[in-house]
Structures are given as C-alpha cells and as structure tokens.
Design a protein around this motif. Structure first.
Motif: not given
Length: 404
Positions: A330-356
């Motif tokens: 999460t830290a590695l991904a979010m630190s490279n999100a730029g100004d899209h922090t909300g979308s970046a957090s949402g996409l992480i959740g989408l990937l996590q629970f989509g894979c789940g």
C-alpha cells in the motif's frame, strides 16, 4: 509528518486517528467473519445448501470490490468525511435488511449492499493516511492500523461463535448494527476533513483510474499485493468447510482455531513496524513475497494430512506474511499515486477485493469434499503475486540500464 505548501494539515491526536480509522476499517472483517460460525444455522433458516451460503461470502467480497470504484473519485471531489458517513448509513440500512428477509437470494443482494457501504472505512482510511503522511511514515502508520485491525478477524469469529452458541445468527447482525452506529458517531464527532485543497476529481471520473493503470510504479505493487492478500479471502471462504467438516470441529472450536490463525496478523504487524526502522518498504515487500510463496507451497504439500496441527502450521505462517505485504504494498503504491490519492486508494481496494472475489468464487465452485480448493487457491495467489512483482522489478531494472 511533511506539509504541503499553503495548506495546514489538521491536528488529529495520533491515538484518536488510529482508533477511528481502525474501527471504520473493521466493518469488512467483522461483517465477513462474525457470521462464519453460523453457516449451519443459515443453511437451515434459508432452507438452502452450503454452496449458496458460501456465495454470501463471495458476493460480500464483490461488493467490497465494487464499492472501491465508487468511493475513489467521490472522496477526491467531496472530501473524506461526507462519503464516510454516507457509507456507514448504507451499511446500517443493509444490515437491518438482512434481519428481515427470508429468501436467500435477497439476503445475498443485501450482503452485496452491506459490503458497498462498509468498504468506506478501508478506502477512505488509506486516503486519510496518504493525506497526512509521507511514504516511510505511511508504511509505519499502516502497520499500526493493522495491529489494531488484526484484532477484528480474531475477535469476530470468537464473538460470533459465542453469540451463535447462546443466541442465533440474527444476534450477529444486531451486533453489526451496534458497531456501525459507534463508528458513525466517532467519525461525526472525532474526524475532521483531511483532503488537501489542491486534490480535486477531474470531470471524467475514469481519468484518474486510467492514469494510474498506465503507471507501473503504482500498478505493480498494488496488483501484486492484491494477489497475495487473496490468500486471506481463500482462507475465510474455505476454512469453515475445512475445519467444521473435514477436521470435525464444532462452531466454538472453529472460532478458536480461526482466531489462533489470524493472531498471526498481530505478531507480523508488530514485526513490520520494527522492520521498517531498518529496511525500506521495497525490501520488506520483496522478502515477504518469497516467504508467502514458500509457505503456500508447504500448505499445499500437507493438504492430505490427517493431523490438523500439521495443516495449521504452514497456514498460520502464510497468513502471517500478509501484514508485511499489506502495509508495504500500500505504501509503495500510494506514494506513486500523485494527486490521485482517492482514486488510487479505490483502485487498490478494487484490485484487492476483485482478486478476493475470484479466489472465493473458485473455492465455492470447486468444492469437492477435500481441503484442496482452499490450499491450491492460497498457494496460487501467493505465487502469482510474487512472479508479477519480480518480473516487474526485472523489467524496470532493464529499462533503467538501457537508459544508462
């Protein structure tokens, strides 16, 4: 903490921040794990089979995945507080509805809605941490959150087992209503807005997601971490059958075994905080991936053992790696999100629970009376995440060498 120019971050006492974010992030594990000991009661209540009851877990994961897409752009546009409160309200309404229905398909639909509301705590919590902390601090805060959050999957089945033993499955959902109410009050009175004013959603709600999907520095750790986190989803879906039917435990015994295995989260979350004092998130993530793959293969190797504790040891070790992986990816991904922090957090959740959701559905669809569906899924998720990360790292190294 680091400050952005011309914006003063809100002063939130650290213990209060951790407590509120942990409570709100506990929606998912409590709503998922607390009712697992009640599977037999649910089969009888809805006059259905075990496959349909397992589907209520799969669709909850699907709802968690769908919710991430919705919240990402919303929290970049409307801030953190209002979407959080709206999500809690949806969770409460869906939970109340679960108490009223008698049809399994309607129950499955309400579980989907319950998850869409309940996932607000996870995605918005990640965005708030990203608002307030830099990368290395972010990893430490995420590991602190995981120490508190890890109590949820331990306590949830224990509480659920006690409730089911003394009352019935409906009492579990009354407890979830109480949890949601407490969280709503905590957010309303104790959590100020943290969104920096320079972060705004674009007119095209998909633009942030498209930008992030084209950014390997964000996408590779996010997807690799999501694949490995699916080990937990596989465990949650498959463990009731494995321990209640294959190993013959009763509901209360299963609750204790489930809590014992998820106790690995507390230990590894604390070790993650200690490791971050000496090593970078990238170093920890790479090492934990290799460990996860090795333990997953060990679990697959003992699938047929009649000795439950021999089965539990590699399962416990596999789950233990997930705290290392969750905080650092999460830290590695979010630190490279730029100004899209909300979308970046949402996409992480989408990937996590989509894979789940995929992992959970595979286990439910391939149930054959043995632990193999669970053990194969767990091993495969870890291996895929590891291969993706190291292949991506090799590619980036090759590109840097070519430029040099």
């Amino acid at each position: 903490m680091t400050s952005r120019p011309s914006w003063q971050k809100p002063a939130i006492p650290f213990p209060r921040l951790i407590l509120i974010l942990s409570l709100c992030s506990a929606f998912a594990p409590f709503a998922t794990d607390m009712y697992l000991p009640a599977f037999s009661q649910l089969v009888n209540h809805f006059q259905t089979d075990a496959g349909h009851i397992e589907t209520t877990v799969s669709f909850f994961f699907l709802g968690l995945s769908v919710g991430q897409i919705l919240y990402g752009p919303l929290i970049d546009r409307f801030g953190r507080r209002k979407p959080m409160l709206a999500g809690i309200a949806v969770f409460l309404l869906a939970t109340f509805g679960c108490l009223l229905v008698t049809d399994i398909n309607t129950f499955i639909g309400l579980r989907l809605l319950q998850a869409i509301g309940g996932c607000c705590g996870m995605i918005i919590g990640r965005a708030i941490v990203s608002d307030l902390f830099a990368q290395h601090e972010m990893a430490r805060v995420m590991s602190s959150l995981m120490i508190v959050m890890s109590m949820a999957p331990i306590c949830a089945p224990l509480i659920g087992g006690w409730i089911v033993t003394h009352y019935d499955w409906q009492a579990v959902f009354f407890a979830l209503l109480l949890l949601g109410t407490i969280c709503g009050l905590a957010v309303y009175f104790g959590l100020p807005e943290t969104k920096p004013p320079h972060i705004t959603a674009s007119g095209n709600l998909l633009r942030g997601y498209l930008t992030l999907l084209q950014r390997p520095a964000y996408l590779v750790p996010a997807l690799s971490g999501s694949l490995t986190q699916s080990c937990m989803f596989g465990f949650i879906t498959g463990s009731p059958f494995v321990f209640l039917h294959h190993f013959g435990l009763n509901e209360q015994q299963y609750s204790w075994v489930f809590g014992c295995i998820t106790f690995a989260f507390i230990i590894s979350a604390q070790l993650t905080k200690m490791a971050l004092r000496r090593y970078s998130p990238k170093q920890i993530f790479s090492t934990a991936l290799l460990a996860n793959s090795a333990f997953g293969l060990m679990l697959y190797a003992v699938t047929q053992t009649p000795h439950m504790w021999l089965f539990i040891i590699p399962l416990w070790l596999t789950i233990a790696t997930l705290s290392f992986l969750g905080a650092t990816s999460t830290a590695l991904a979010m630190s490279n999100a730029g100004d899209h922090t909300g979308s970046a957090s949402g996409l992480i959740g989408l990937l996590q629970f989509g894979c789940g959701f995929i992992a959970s559905s595979v286990i439910a669809a391939s149930q054959n009376g043995t632990p193999y569906p669970m053990t194969i899924t767990i091993a495969a998720c870890g291996l895929l995440g590891t291969l993706l990360w190291f292949s991506g790292s090799c590619r980036r190294s090759a590109e840097l060498s070519a430029r040099g």
